[in-house]
Design a protein around this motif. Sequence first.
Motif, PDB file in Angstrom:
ATOM      1  N   SER A  53     -18.217 -18.989  10.848  1.00 51.97           N
ATOM      2  CA  SER A  53     -19.687 -19.202  10.198  1.00 51.97           C
ATOM      3  C   SER A  53     -19.810 -20.030   8.885  1.00 51.97           C
ATOM      4  CB  SER A  53     -20.191 -17.431   9.813  1.00 51.97           C
ATOM      5  OG  SER A  53     -20.109 -16.562  10.527  1.00 51.97           O
ATOM      6  N   ASN A  54     -18.823 -21.280   9.094  1.00 50.83           N
ATOM      7  CA  ASN A  54     -18.729 -22.263   7.998  1.00 50.83           C
ATOM      8  C   ASN A  54     -19.289 -23.655   8.368  1.00 50.83           C
ATOM      9  OD1 ASN A  54     -19.402 -21.648   5.323  1.00 50.83           O
ATOM     10  ND2 ASN A  54     -16.922 -21.449   5.166  1.00 50.83           N
ATOM     11  N   LYS A  55     -19.031 -23.533  10.504  1.00 51.55           N
ATOM     12  CA  LYS A  55     -18.944 -24.916  10.851  1.00 51.55           C
ATOM     13  C   LYS A  55     -20.612 -25.229  11.263  1.00 51.55           C
ATOM     14  CE  LYS A  55     -15.344 -23.508  13.977  1.00 51.55           C
ATOM     15  NZ  LYS A  55     -15.319 -22.812  15.360  1.00 51.55           N
ATOM     16  N   PRO A  56     -21.205 -25.267  11.037  1.00 56.74           N
ATOM     17  CA  PRO A  56     -23.008 -25.834  11.205  1.00 56.74           C
ATOM     18  C   PRO A  56     -22.810 -26.277   9.488  1.00 56.74           C
ATOM     19  CG  PRO A  56     -23.104 -24.030  11.794  1.00 56.74           C
ATOM     20  CD  PRO A  56     -21.929 -23.399  11.314  1.00 56.74           C
ATOM     21  N   MET A  57     -22.708 -25.587   8.483  1.00 60.10           N
ATOM     22  CA  MET A  57     -21.765 -26.677   7.246  1.00 60.10           C
ATOM     23  C   MET A  57     -21.041 -27.870   6.967  1.00 60.10           C
ATOM     24  SD  MET A  57     -23.584 -23.286   6.250  1.00 60.10           S
ATOM     25  CE  MET A  57     -21.615 -22.421   5.657  1.00 60.10           C
ATOM     26  N   GLN A  58     -20.117 -27.497   7.905  1.00 57.23           N
ATOM     27  CA  GLN A  58     -18.970 -28.579   7.996  1.00 57.23           C
ATOM     28  C   GLN A  58     -19.642 -29.807   8.619  1.00 57.23           C
ATOM     29  OE1 GLN A  58     -15.915 -25.473   9.357  1.00 57.23           O
ATOM     30  NE2 GLN A  58     -14.605 -26.177   7.778  1.00 57.23           N
ATOM     31  N   ALA A  59     -19.752 -29.048   9.940  1.00 58.03           N
ATOM     32  CA  ALA A  59     -20.197 -30.555  10.908  1.00 58.03           C
ATOM     33  C   ALA A  59     -21.762 -31.020  10.238  1.00 58.03           C
ATOM     34  CB  ALA A  59     -21.780 -29.960  12.309  1.00 58.03           C
ATOM     35  N   ALA A 210     -34.198 -27.084   7.227  1.00 65.05           N
ATOM     36  CA  ALA A 210     -34.407 -28.528   7.583  1.00 65.05           C
ATOM     37  C   ALA A 210     -35.265 -29.353   8.050  1.00 65.05           C
ATOM     38  CB  ALA A 210     -33.045 -29.288   7.446  1.00 65.05           C
ATOM     39  N   GLU A 211     -35.908 -30.572   7.392  1.00 62.77           N
ATOM     40  CA  GLU A 211     -36.381 -31.503   8.639  1.00 62.77           C
ATOM     41  C   GLU A 211     -35.284 -31.692   9.643  1.00 62.77           C
ATOM     42  OE1 GLU A 211     -39.834 -31.729   8.887  1.00 62.77           O
ATOM     43  OE2 GLU A 211     -39.873 -30.651   7.190  1.00 62.77           O
ATOM     44  N   GLY A 212     -35.798 -32.223  11.227  1.00 59.61           N
ATOM     45  CA  GLY A 212     -34.939 -32.627  12.258  1.00 59.61           C
ATOM     46  C   GLY A 212     -34.405 -34.062  12.009  1.00 59.61           C
ATOM     47  N   ASP A 213     -35.484 -35.029  11.393  1.00 62.59           N
ATOM     48  CA  ASP A 213     -35.136 -36.032  10.655  1.00 62.59           C
ATOM     49  C   ASP A 213     -33.525 -36.722   9.852  1.00 62.59           C
ATOM     50  OD1 ASP A 213     -36.227 -35.986   8.457  1.00 62.59           O
ATOM     51  OD2 ASP A 213     -37.452 -38.071   8.730  1.00 62.59           O
ATOM     52  N   THR A 214     -33.391 -34.947   9.380  1.00 60.48           N
ATOM     53  CA  THR A 214     -32.128 -35.120   8.209  1.00 60.48           C
ATOM     54  C   THR A 214     -31.080 -34.907   8.915  1.00 60.48           C
ATOM     55  OG1 THR A 214     -32.491 -32.393   8.136  1.00 60.48           O
ATOM     56  CG2 THR A 214     -33.568 -34.385   6.382  1.00 60.48           C
ATOM     57  N   ARG A 215     -29.809 -34.882   8.239  1.00 64.04           N
ATOM     58  CA  ARG A 215     -28.812 -34.088   8.513  1.00 64.04           C
ATOM     59  C   ARG A 215     -28.079 -32.933   8.912  1.00 64.04           C
ATOM     60  NH1 ARG A 215     -27.836 -38.655   5.590  1.00 64.04           N
ATOM     61  NH2 ARG A 215     -26.415 -39.891   6.395  1.00 64.04           N
ATOM     62  N   ALA A 216     -29.093 -31.744   8.456  1.00 59.03           N
ATOM     63  CA  ALA A 216     -28.705 -30.576   8.566  1.00 59.03           C
ATOM     64  C   ALA A 216     -29.810 -30.378   9.334  1.00 59.03           C
ATOM     65  CB  ALA A 216     -29.393 -29.954   6.961  1.00 59.03           C
ATOM     66  N   GLY A 217     -30.942 -30.687   9.601  1.00 58.25           N
ATOM     67  CA  GLY A 217     -31.696 -30.343  10.558  1.00 58.25           C
ATOM     68  C   GLY A 217     -31.242 -30.658  11.954  1.00 58.25           C
ATOM     69  N   MET A 218     -30.316 -32.215  11.701  1.00 55.37           N
ATOM     70  CA  MET A 218     -29.266 -31.648  13.616  1.00 55.37           C
ATOM     71  C   MET A 218     -28.789 -31.825  13.678  1.00 55.37           C
ATOM     72  SD  MET A 218     -29.255 -36.221  12.299  1.00 55.37           S
ATOM     73  CE  MET A 218     -28.193 -36.827  13.577  1.00 55.37           C
ATOM     74  N   VAL A 219     -28.250 -30.937  12.159  1.00 51.64           N
ATOM     75  CA  VAL A 219     -27.113 -29.416  13.804  1.00 51.64           C
ATOM     76  C   VAL A 219     -27.982 -28.918  13.927  1.00 51.64           C
ATOM     77  CG1 VAL A 219     -24.759 -28.502  12.640  1.00 51.64           C
ATOM     78  CG2 VAL A 219     -25.436 -30.671  11.996  1.00 51.64           C
ATOM     79  N   ALA A 220     -28.807 -28.260  13.156  1.00 52.46           N
ATOM     80  CA  ALA A 220     -29.088 -26.979  13.297  1.00 52.46           C
ATOM     81  C   ALA A 220     -30.113 -27.021  14.981  1.00 52.46           C
ATOM     82  CB  ALA A 220     -30.716 -26.609  12.085  1.00 52.46           C
ATOM     83  N   ASP A 221     -30.403 -28.345  14.758  1.00 51.45           N
ATOM     84  CA  ASP A 221     -31.366 -29.065  16.625  1.00 51.45           C
ATOM     85  C   ASP A 221     -30.354 -28.573  17.752  1.00 51.45           C
ATOM     86  OD1 ASP A 221     -33.673 -28.523  15.139  1.00 51.45           O
ATOM     87  OD2 ASP A 221     -34.078 -30.316  15.049  1.00 51.45           O
ATOM     88  N   ALA A 222     -29.485 -29.163  17.190  1.00 49.75           N
ATOM     89  CA  ALA A 222     -28.439 -29.480  18.152  1.00 49.75           C
ATOM     90  C   ALA A 222     -28.160 -28.144  18.908  1.00 49.75           C
ATOM     91  CB  ALA A 222     -27.736 -30.359  17.873  1.00 49.75           C
ATOM     92  N   MET A 223     -27.488 -26.822  17.590  1.00 51.46           N
ATOM     93  CA  MET A 223     -27.335 -25.529  17.806  1.00 51.46           C
ATOM     94  C   MET A 223     -28.109 -25.177  18.506  1.00 51.46           C
ATOM     95  SD  MET A 223     -24.811 -25.443  14.540  1.00 51.46           S
ATOM     96  CE  MET A 223     -24.173 -23.597  15.213  1.00 51.46           C
ATOM     97  N   ARG A 224     -28.938 -24.832  18.410  1.00 49.79           N
ATOM     98  CA  ARG A 224     -30.176 -24.552  19.286  1.00 49.79           C
ATOM     99  C   ARG A 224     -30.418 -24.749  20.921  1.00 49.79           C
ATOM    100  NH1 ARG A 224     -34.383 -23.683  13.829  1.00 49.79           N
ATOM    101  NH2 ARG A 224     -33.969 -25.919  13.370  1.00 49.79           N
ATOM    102  N   ALA A 225     -30.365 -26.143  20.758  1.00 48.41           N
ATOM    103  CA  ALA A 225     -30.881 -26.811  22.081  1.00 48.41           C
ATOM    104  C   ALA A 225     -29.480 -26.722  23.117  1.00 48.41           C
ATOM    105  CB  ALA A 225     -31.268 -28.424  22.050  1.00 48.41           C
ATOM    106  N   HIS A 226     -28.699 -26.913  22.233  1.00 46.90           N
ATOM    107  CA  HIS A 226     -27.352 -26.375  23.482  1.00 46.90           C
ATOM    108  C   HIS A 226     -26.412 -24.532  22.863  1.00 46.90           C
ATOM    109  CE1 HIS A 226     -28.101 -29.833  25.015  1.00 46.90           C
ATOM    110  NE2 HIS A 226     -28.644 -30.721  23.869  1.00 46.90           N
TER     111      HIS A 226
END
Length: 319
Positions: A53-59, A210-226
Amino acid sequence: MGKTYEGGVPLAEVVRSGFVEGVHRGSVVVLDTTGAVLAATGDVTSPIFPRSSNKPMQAVGMLRAGLPLTDPADLALVAASHAGEEFHLARVAALLAGAGLDEDALHCPPELPVGEQARAAVLRAGGGPNRIQMNCSGKHAGMLLTCQSAGWPLDGYWRADHPLQRSLRDTVEEFTGEEAVAVGVDGCGAPVLSASLTGLAAAFLRLVAAEGDTRAGMVADAMRAHPEVVGGTQADDTRLMRGVPGLLAKIGAEGVIAAALPGVGAVALKIDDGAGRARMPVLVSALRRLGVDAPVLAEFAEVPIFGGGLPVGATRPLW
């Protein structure tokens, strides 16, 4: 934050033919959108190992350190505990090949896929364990690519004192808002950092806010999209993200799962005995406390118990 996890309370019961034959204990916390505790039971302030469950933060930490990935599906793979299906393995192999590496560069141990169907397919074909099939191979590939980009040595990238792991620790601690008071060796050989369930839920709340253009937003969006990349075709967290639009969820070993929905709140829980069968019914109960409702929740509300090949009971939540 306490120094030792004290254990939880009865969260789920196993009922067979109308008879309660077992109880799963654990802890769970529900946060509102401000991060305030809406509901909790058990020990939600002492450290546990959230495992995967730590993996999103590590990404997120890898992106901050220079991970050169632009395809969201690749980024989802770095945060994944994949089932070892063909599309997972092909994507990990492509990441390594693109960096001029092969599976021998991975430190994660050779294993069969964790997904039942994928494991059966490998065995039918006469195959055996390898490093790419290990469910954390996407994370390890991401770590190698990050080290290449940052100019850090590939040798020992998995050690807690390596520059990569020190950087990832900083990110995990930032998102949980807590010091990682314990550092262990995860099943894949990389460090696992402790956090309380409250800190873990807060981290997921920050990810979905997090906003989509931040690194946190990129990870969250990527996981939810795939979501199929994050888990697998039949994985619980994959099915949950498919069924609840906007939800971010990630399972960890030993009965852990964390989930968050933007504008709604976050949940983190641990089943003390590590039993996966109790995890999803308790999560459904927690999500419903946030007002989350979707048909997929009914699928996870109880886990059937079988006798003679027929359903004769269920694992169901007590909380």
